[in-house]
Design a protein around this motif. Structure first.
Motif, PDB file in Angstrom:
ATOM      1  N   LEU A   1       1.592   6.715  -6.890  1.00  0.00           N
ATOM      2  CA  LEU A   1       0.492   7.439  -7.463  1.00  0.00           C
ATOM      3  C   LEU A   1       0.903   8.780  -7.155  1.00  0.00           C
ATOM      4  O   LEU A   1       0.167   9.868  -7.812  1.00  0.00           O
ATOM      5  CB  LEU A   1      -0.651   7.143  -6.775  1.00  0.00           C
ATOM      6  N   GLY A   2       1.702   9.147  -6.219  1.00  0.00           N
ATOM      7  CA  GLY A   2       1.947  10.420  -5.796  1.00  0.00           C
ATOM      8  C   GLY A   2       3.543  10.933  -6.132  1.00  0.00           C
ATOM      9  O   GLY A   2       3.696  11.293  -7.418  1.00  0.00           O
TER      10      GLY A   2
ATOM     11  N   ARG B   1       0.772  -1.229  -0.064  1.00  0.00           N
ATOM     12  CA  ARG B   1      -0.158  -0.082  -0.026  1.00  0.00           C
ATOM     13  C   ARG B   1       1.029   1.405  -0.030  1.00  0.00           C
ATOM     14  O   ARG B   1       0.800   2.274  -0.755  1.00  0.00           O
ATOM     15  CB  ARG B   1      -0.867   0.064   1.178  1.00  0.00           C
ATOM     16  N   GLY B   2       2.035   1.286   0.813  1.00  0.00           N
ATOM     17  CA  GLY B   2       2.899   2.560   0.781  1.00  0.00           C
ATOM     18  C   GLY B   2       3.412   2.565  -0.454  1.00  0.00           C
ATOM     19  O   GLY B   2       3.552   3.817  -0.941  1.00  0.00           O
TER      20      GLY B   2
ATOM     21  N   ARG C   1       5.492   9.493  -9.311  1.00  0.00           N
ATOM     22  CA  ARG C   1       4.473   9.312 -10.620  1.00  0.00           C
ATOM     23  C   ARG C   1       5.315   9.370 -11.714  1.00  0.00           C
ATOM     24  O   ARG C   1       5.139   8.520 -12.664  1.00  0.00           O
ATOM     25  CB  ARG C   1       3.347  10.314 -10.578  1.00  0.00           C
TER      26      ARG C   1
ATOM     27  N   GLU D   1       0.773   3.932  -2.955  1.00  0.00           N
ATOM     28  CA  GLU D   1       0.826   5.356  -2.854  1.00  0.00           C
ATOM     29  C   GLU D   1       1.721   6.460  -3.388  1.00  0.00           C
ATOM     30  O   GLU D   1       1.787   7.547  -3.890  1.00  0.00           O
ATOM     31  CB  GLU D   1       0.286   5.736  -1.359  1.00  0.00           C
ATOM     32  N   THR D   2       2.987   5.887  -2.965  1.00  0.00           N
ATOM     33  CA  THR D   2       4.215   6.635  -3.570  1.00  0.00           C
ATOM     34  C   THR D   2       4.242   6.844  -4.895  1.00  0.00           C
ATOM     35  O   THR D   2       4.526   7.708  -5.609  1.00  0.00           O
ATOM     36  CB  THR D   2       5.447   6.085  -2.926  1.00  0.00           C
TER      37      THR D   2
END
Length: 417
Positions: A223-224, A216-217, A227, A220-221
């Motif tokens: 996608l953020g 999950r971490g 990217r 999220e990285t």
């Protein structure tokens, strides 16, 4: 006995069956009144006709009942069970069963009981085999009250088994006092399924939490902040693949462990030659040993060594032990696998020249998810379930796992059949 005056429903049925007589009785009554007879005479004549009809119906019904009984033949009495017949029924039962007197002395034990619990000589008290207070209290209560009772009973050797034990009185015509029947119904599999469900949920939720948090971490990285960072994406995706593979190995081991627990009480019945099993495992692990630069050496006797076991499960045992020796004893560069024939069985030793294991860790090595070094185990892609699987397989095979280790001098795992 059929009553003289039947119920109104029965009378209506008979009137329906004999309409000619009913009509004749009514006609004679009306005709007598028309001829000048007193009305009391007419009423009396009508009731006399009805009485004749009832008598005729009752006698006809009794005749039909007698004919039916004669056709059926003489009624047979219910068979009375003799002691010899009861023993024959006991022998046919698939459930372990014992026949005892009121004092708890065993008079007979069937084949299923001999198979599951061993021979208990007639004349011995039931407590010579079962010392459980719950069973003895249940037996005394049934003797006192004359009512059946049951209780749950667990046995732990040679493996854990759970039985529903039931006792009930048995009346035989040859004996003035009743005997008592004790049966054992194996509910081990039901209990194991219940425990397996709860254990699987607890273990899976505990062990899967870390890799899922990592995935999950990293997602999220990606996608953020990462990217548009190609190098970070490659590195994170590689870590995510490793975590996914780790979860896959963990689920496979948990399912394997659950399957083993379901049949832990069932001993194997096949005969397995150990030398070909060890040769197969050595060959299948050859690529891993070459990658780790470890030499796996087999020491096999000239004569064949056979044990009672399941070939696939024994392959799983020795794969776990030899793979662990290659990974954790990599520093020694050599793993020796020795097969020896004993007077009353056989043993296989897997010896590495690695750093060894501290004494305080040795007794807990076969616990689920126990690791001497968490970081070292995860770096070598271990799940913490390998030796727990080994222990469950060997328990089913009625074999032992013996661990000897000295810090700085290596470790020896011995499987003794």
């Amino acid at each position: 006995m059929t009553p003289f005056f039947p119920s109104w429903a029965v009378l209506r049925q008979r009137l329906g069956e004999r309409r000619d007589l009913a009509f004749l009785a009514g006609f004679l009554s009306v005709a007598s009144v028309e001829a000048g007879a007193h009305w009391l005479f007419a009423v009396g004549a009508f009731f006399l006709a009805m009485a004749f009809l009832c008598l005729r119906g009752s006698s006809q019904q009794r005749a039909e009942q007698a004919a039916a009984k004669a056709e059926a033949g003489p009624q047979k009495e219910a068979p009375r069970l003799s002691e010899a017949s009861a023993i024959a029924v006991f022998e046919a039962l698939d459930l372990p069963a014992l026949m005892m007197d009121a004092d708890g002395t065993v008079l007979f034990q069937n084949v299923a009981a001999n198979r599951d619990f061993g021979m208990l000589e007639a004349g011995l008290h039931v407590s010579a085999k079962w010392r459980s207070p719950s069973i003895l209290d249940m037996m005394r209560e049934t003797v006192r009250s004359g009512r059946p009772n049951q209780v749950e009973h667990s046995e732990f050797l040679p493996s854990e088994r759970v039985f529903m034990v039931r006792i009930a009185p048995l009346a035989l015509p040859e004996r003035a006092k009743p005997l008592y029947v004790m049966t054992f119904r194996d509910i081990s599999e039901l209990r194991r399924i219940d425990r397996m469900r709860s254990d699987f949920v607890a273990n899976a939720s505990h062990e899967l939490r870390t890799p899922l948090a990592s995935l999950r971490g990293f997602i999220e990285t990606l996608l953020g902040p990462a990217r548009n960072d190609t190098k970070a994406q490659e590195r994170f995706l590689q870590i995510m693949l490793e975590q996914a593979n780790r979860m896959s190995r963990l689920v496979d081991d948990l399912l394997s462990l659950s399957r083993l627990e379901l049949k832990a009480h069932l001993a194997p019945a096949q005969t397995v030659e150990l030398a070909p099993v060890l040769t197969h495992v050595r060959d299948s692990l050859a690529p891993l040993a070459a990658e780790l630069e470890v030499d796996v050496r087999l020491h096999l006797p000239d004569d064949g060594v056979e044990v009672v076991g399941d070939r696939d499960e024994l392959i799983q045992v020795f794969e776990n032990l030899i793979e662990n020796a290659c990974k954790y004893g990599q520093e020694g560069k050599v793993v020796d696998v020795a097969l020896r024939k004993l007077d009353n069985g056989a043993e296989v030793s897997v010896i590495d020249k690695g750093p060894g294991i501290a004494p305080e860790h040795v007794p807990r090595l076969t616990e689920r998810f126990y690791r001497v070094s968490v970081a070292d185990s995860r770096s070598k892609k271990g799940t913490g379930l390998g030796l727990a699987i080994v222990k469950h397989i060997l328990t089913r095979h009625r074999a032992r796992l013996i661990v000897r280790s000295d810090l700085g001098q290596g470790t020896e795992f011995t499987v003794r059949f």
